[in-house]
Design an enzyme around this catalytic site. Structure first.
Site, short mmCIF file in Angstrom:
data_model
loop_
_atom_site.label_atom_id
_atom_site.label_comp_id
_atom_site.label_asym_id
_atom_site.label_seq_id
_atom_site.Cartn_x
_atom_site.Cartn_y
_atom_site.Cartn_z
N LYS A 181 7.73 -13.58 0.23
CA LYS A 181 8.86 -14.36 -0.28
C LYS A 181 9.94 -14.54 0.77
O LYS A 181 10.58 -15.59 0.83
CB LYS A 181 9.45 -13.71 -1.54
CG LYS A 181 8.51 -13.84 -2.73
CD LYS A 181 9.21 -13.74 -4.06
CE LYS A 181 8.23 -14.12 -5.16
NZ LYS A 181 8.74 -13.99 -6.49
N LYS A 229 -2.28 -18.20 -4.99
CA LYS A 229 -1.96 -17.88 -6.39
C LYS A 229 -1.23 -19.05 -7.05
O LYS A 229 -0.39 -19.69 -6.40
CB LYS A 229 -1.07 -16.64 -6.35
CG LYS A 229 -0.59 -16.11 -7.66
CD LYS A 229 0.19 -14.82 -7.44
CE LYS A 229 1.68 -15.07 -7.32
NZ LYS A 229 2.46 -14.78 -8.50
N LYS A 245 5.19 -20.37 -9.62
CA LYS A 245 6.29 -21.21 -10.12
C LYS A 245 6.92 -22.01 -9.00
O LYS A 245 7.45 -23.10 -9.22
CB LYS A 245 7.38 -20.33 -10.72
CG LYS A 245 7.00 -19.57 -11.95
CD LYS A 245 8.14 -18.60 -12.26
CE LYS A 245 7.81 -17.70 -13.40
NZ LYS A 245 8.48 -16.40 -13.28
N1 AQP Z 1 -1.10 -16.70 -10.80
C1 AQP Z 1 -0.99 -15.68 -11.63
N2 AQP Z 1 -2.09 -15.19 -12.25
C2 AQP Z 1 -1.99 -14.14 -13.13
N3 AQP Z 1 -0.81 -13.55 -13.43
C3 AQP Z 1 0.30 -14.02 -12.84
N4 AQP Z 1 1.60 -13.67 -12.92
C4 AQP Z 1 2.33 -14.46 -12.11
N5 AQP Z 1 1.56 -15.34 -11.48
C5 AQP Z 1 0.27 -15.10 -11.92
C6 AQP Z 1 2.10 -12.60 -13.77
O1 AQP Z 1 3.07 -13.14 -14.64
C7 AQP Z 1 4.02 -12.11 -14.94
C8 AQP Z 1 5.41 -12.65 -14.76
O2 AQP Z 1 5.60 -13.03 -13.42
P1 AQP Z 1 7.06 -13.20 -12.85
O3 AQP Z 1 7.87 -13.94 -13.81
O4 AQP Z 1 7.58 -11.90 -12.42
O5 AQP Z 1 6.93 -14.13 -11.64
P2 AQP Z 1 6.10 -14.14 -10.36
O6 AQP Z 1 4.97 -13.18 -10.32
O7 AQP Z 1 7.04 -14.06 -9.23
O8 AQP Z 1 5.56 -15.57 -10.62
P3 AQP Z 1 5.28 -16.64 -9.59
O9 AQP Z 1 4.78 -17.81 -10.30
O10 AQP Z 1 4.45 -16.09 -8.50
O11 AQP Z 1 6.73 -16.98 -9.05
P4 AQP Z 1 7.12 -17.32 -7.59
O12 AQP Z 1 6.55 -18.63 -7.31
O13 AQP Z 1 8.62 -17.32 -7.66
O14 AQP Z 1 6.59 -16.22 -6.74
C9 AQP Z 1 3.71 -10.92 -14.02
O15 AQP Z 1 3.02 -9.95 -14.77
C10 AQP Z 1 2.81 -11.52 -12.98
O16 AQP Z 1 1.90 -10.56 -12.46
#
Ligand code: AQP
Length: 344
Positions: free
Chosen positions: A114, A206, A209
């Protein structure tokens, strides 16, 4: 203070809630509530580790709460709340800042990804994020944490923090009447065919968001037409689907779509391949569109309805926070006693 099984997990209100968040986390939250006491948290303190527009943040907090409820979490039985309403999260995170070691945090791959090349510009909060995550879980002495695969390393860190706290304060923990250490070592629950949903545009990344391409993810607010378009355009390879799981090796995009199908239909991957083995993507993709629309459209419309009743969502979050504080406050009082702080 008796120790019981308790589930805790959180989702960040950073917008673009997607199929990965749903299959890797929220859908599994719904299943766990049948047999466990659960706390499901909208982790707004985590969200601000990267700057958020205040008006958009408030909207996104409600949207995650709406997604929880629309997916089937019962706010009367389980606790749904937003993190910033329970001050124990931040208090315990500070104590954990003083327990966790710099070397441990330096190994966290999510921070490296990140922060990227601009490490010096990243917020201190983004670096210390895993300590706050450990506090989220341990503030309730939660024992089980359903998360996607990407959170595995942070969960391991939470266990290390719990263990070090138990060791560092062993004497006063015993004096306070705890025989088996103060914090449980929380177990990650990472299971099923969609623990790591991949981008629809690139099977090596992956689903996320923050991916600049909206075509890379299906969101919980997508219309049926948008879902159909994204699945139709999802990257694949030219081969037919195999009949055995082994045949998916080296085919990340095919593997991803089959995993999504399996998770949405509550089947395992092998079962899906037994049905679609030999089929071309021109057959499989329309079936996936039908399934995704069938499962996601009701969630989408319920979310829309709930988002039209912001006052009700706020009331649910306030009530959830009240119930969360009732669990957290006595634990936090004990933590302070164990650390050696004084006061009522
Ligand atoms: N691609 C994924 N597959 C399975 N599980 C996922 N999670 C996130 N992406 C995937 C799971 O969703 C839960 C909430 O995640 P979060 O809100 O903490 O956000 P994150 O993991 O930071 O989501 P993103 O989409 O990856 O955001 P960005 O783009 O900002 O980095 C968690 O249980 C996570 O494991």
């Amino acid at each position: 203070m008796e120790r019981k099984e308790r589930v805790f997990s959180g989702v960040q209100p950073t917008g673009n809630l997607h199929l990965g968040n749903y299959l890797g986390a929220i859908k599994r939250f719904v299943n766990l509530q049948k047999e466990h006491d659960c706390l499901y948290c909208v982790v707004d303190l985590h969200a601000i580790t990267v700057w958020q527009d205040p008006d958009v943040l408030a909207h996104n907090i409600r949207e995650v709460a709406a997604a929880f409820i629309a997916s089937g979490i019962d706010p009367k039985k389980q606790i749904i709340f937003n993190q910033s309403q329970v001050s124990g999260h931040a208090e315990l995170a500070w104590i954990f800042n003083c327990v966790a070691r710099m070397g441990w945090l330096n190994r966290m791959t999510q921070f490296k990804e990140k922060a990227g090349k601009h490490k010096e510009n990243a917020s201190v909060g983004l670096f210390a994020y895993p300590n706050l995550m450990a506090a989220d879980i341990l503030l309730y002495r939660a024992t089980h944490v359903p998360v996607g695969e990407d959170q595995k390393q942070h969960l391991e860190l939470a266990r290390d923090i719990a263990q070090k706290f138990n060791n560092d304060f062993a004497k006063s923990i015993e004096k306070a009447g705890f025989e088996e250490g103060f914090f449980p070592l929380p177990e990650p629950l990472i299971a099923g065919p969609a623990t790591r949903v991949m981008s629809l545009r690139d099977g090596s990344k992956k689903m996320s968001k923050s991916d600049p391409s909206v075509m890379s993810r299906i969101t919980l607010t997508d219309s049926p037409d948008e879902i159909a378009k994204k699945v139709r355009k999802a990257r694949t390879d030219p081969d037919a689907l195999p009949s055995e799981k082994k045949g998916l090796e080296g085919r990340p995009e095919a593997s991803n779509l089959v995993g999504i199908y399996a998770a949405l239909s509550d089947r395992d991957t092998q079962d899906v391949l037994a049905e679609f083995g030999g089929a071309q993507f021109s057959t499989f993709k329309p079936a996936l569109v039908d399934l995704a629309v069938e499962k996601l459209a009701p969630i989408n419309s319920e979310m829309k309805k709930l988002m039209g009743e912001a006052g009700e969502i706020d009331a649910i979050l306030n009530e959830g926070a009240q119930r969360a504080r009732e669990i957290a406050d006595p634990i936090m009082r004990k933590v302070k006693e164990v650390v050696g702080f004084i006061g009522a």
